[in-house]
Design an enzyme around this catalytic site. Structure first.
Site, PDB file in Angstrom:
ATOM      1  N   HIS A   1      -2.972  -5.137   2.149  1.00 40.23           N
ATOM      2  CA  HIS A   1      -2.393  -5.302   3.035  1.00 40.23           C
ATOM      3  C   HIS A   1      -2.996  -6.889   3.394  1.00 40.23           C
ATOM      4  O   HIS A   1      -3.316  -7.410   4.145  1.00 40.23           O
ATOM      5  CB  HIS A   1      -3.142  -4.709   3.992  1.00 40.23           C
ATOM      6  CG  HIS A   1      -2.897  -3.189   3.986  1.00 40.23           C
ATOM      7  ND1 HIS A   1      -2.240  -2.715   5.008  1.00 40.23           N
ATOM      8  CD2 HIS A   1      -3.445  -2.170   3.557  1.00 40.23           C
ATOM      9  CE1 HIS A   1      -2.247  -1.141   4.573  1.00 40.23           C
ATOM     10  NE2 HIS A   1      -3.170  -1.074   3.665  1.00 40.23           N
TER      11      HIS A   1
ATOM     12  N   GLU B   1      -0.368  -7.994   5.399  1.00 41.08           N
ATOM     13  CA  GLU B   1      -0.412  -8.407   6.613  1.00 41.08           C
ATOM     14  C   GLU B   1      -1.616  -8.094   7.468  1.00 41.08           C
ATOM     15  O   GLU B   1      -1.807  -8.520   9.328  1.00 41.08           O
ATOM     16  CB  GLU B   1       0.623  -7.392   7.340  1.00 41.08           C
ATOM     17  CG  GLU B   1       0.479  -5.611   7.306  1.00 41.08           C
ATOM     18  CD  GLU B   1      -0.344  -5.094   6.040  1.00 41.08           C
ATOM     19  OE1 GLU B   1       0.448  -5.350   5.351  1.00 41.08           O
ATOM     20  OE2 GLU B   1      -0.661  -3.469   6.139  1.00 41.08           O
TER      21      GLU B   1
ATOM     22  N   CYS C   1       1.111  -1.353  -0.230  1.00 43.02           N
ATOM     23  CA  CYS C   1       0.112   0.058  -0.065  1.00 43.02           C
ATOM     24  C   CYS C   1       1.168   1.389   0.327  1.00 43.02           C
ATOM     25  O   CYS C   1       1.450   1.504  -1.133  1.00 43.02           O
ATOM     26  CB  CYS C   1      -0.844  -0.098   1.123  1.00 43.02           C
ATOM     27  SG  CYS C   1      -2.614   1.369   1.011  1.00 43.02           S
TER      28      CYS C   1
END
Ligand code: GLN
Length: 186
Positions: free
Chosen positions: A164, A166, A81
């Site tokens: 994302h 994560e 991002c």
């Protein structure tokens, strides 16, 4: 030798990358300033957050040039991002891409879908005020396109995505980066 990954921790979602690496049993170190930067590591993660804030702090902490130099010299890097924005030709100038910030507009500010990435398969993608890639240079491989917009790319030692990974339980994108770029031959 054990793999050690540095995570730029000036702002944004760095802690979540740490947790993914922990789950993959990979050691990580947080980079907040130039003295953290002095230790050896095998790869660098540029997290999501606010690219303008990260650019400012990177410059204030004298990290901009050292980071640019090691990436240009081939250090494996993964930008998510805002991290993808940092890699483009308007910021660090490492990847041959131009990224459009906040590209989905207000109404589609945040959304999640399952979608395919070349070489990995279908993964959950979380988009938060996300960018997409609006120009892709000749040496860049497109790994994922969503509604005609490029959302994941790879070029030599660099992997970047608009979303994302994560922020999900799925560790496959990190694993792909570790296996093919950090520990593989790119
Ligand atoms: N909109 C942010 C920027 O322009 C990126 C958003 C994110 O990293 N989730 O930097």
């Amino acid at each position: 030798m054990k793999t050690k990954i540095a995570i730029l921790a000036l702002q944004g979602a760095f802690e979540e990358h740490c947790q993914v690496l922990e789950r993959l049993c990979v050691e990580s170190v947080l980079i907040r300033n130039l003295s953290d930067w002095q230790q050896p590591f095998d790869g660098l993660i540029l997290p999501g957050g606010e690219s303008t804030a990260m650019m400012k702090v990177m410059k204030d902490e004298s990290l901009f040039e050292p980071i640019q130099k090691v990436i240009r010299n081939g250090l494996p890097v993964f930008g998510t991002c805002a991290g993808m924005i940092l890699l483009d030709d308007q910021h660090l100038g490492c990847m041959d891409i131009t990224v459009k910030r906040n590209a989905y507009g207000r109404q589609l500010g945040s959304f999640q879908i399952f979608h395919n990435i070349k070489g990995i398969g279908e993964v959950p993608m979380v988009f938060i005020r996300a960018p997409y890639v609006e120009r892709v240079g000749g040496r860049v491989e497109i790994l994922s396109t969503l509604d005609n917009h490029v959302v994941a790319v790879r070029q030599d030692n660099m992997l970047a995505c608009s979303f994302h990974p994560e922020l999900t339980e799925d560790t496959r994108v990190h694993r792909y980066w570790l296996e093919t770029i950090v520990n593989g031959k790119h």
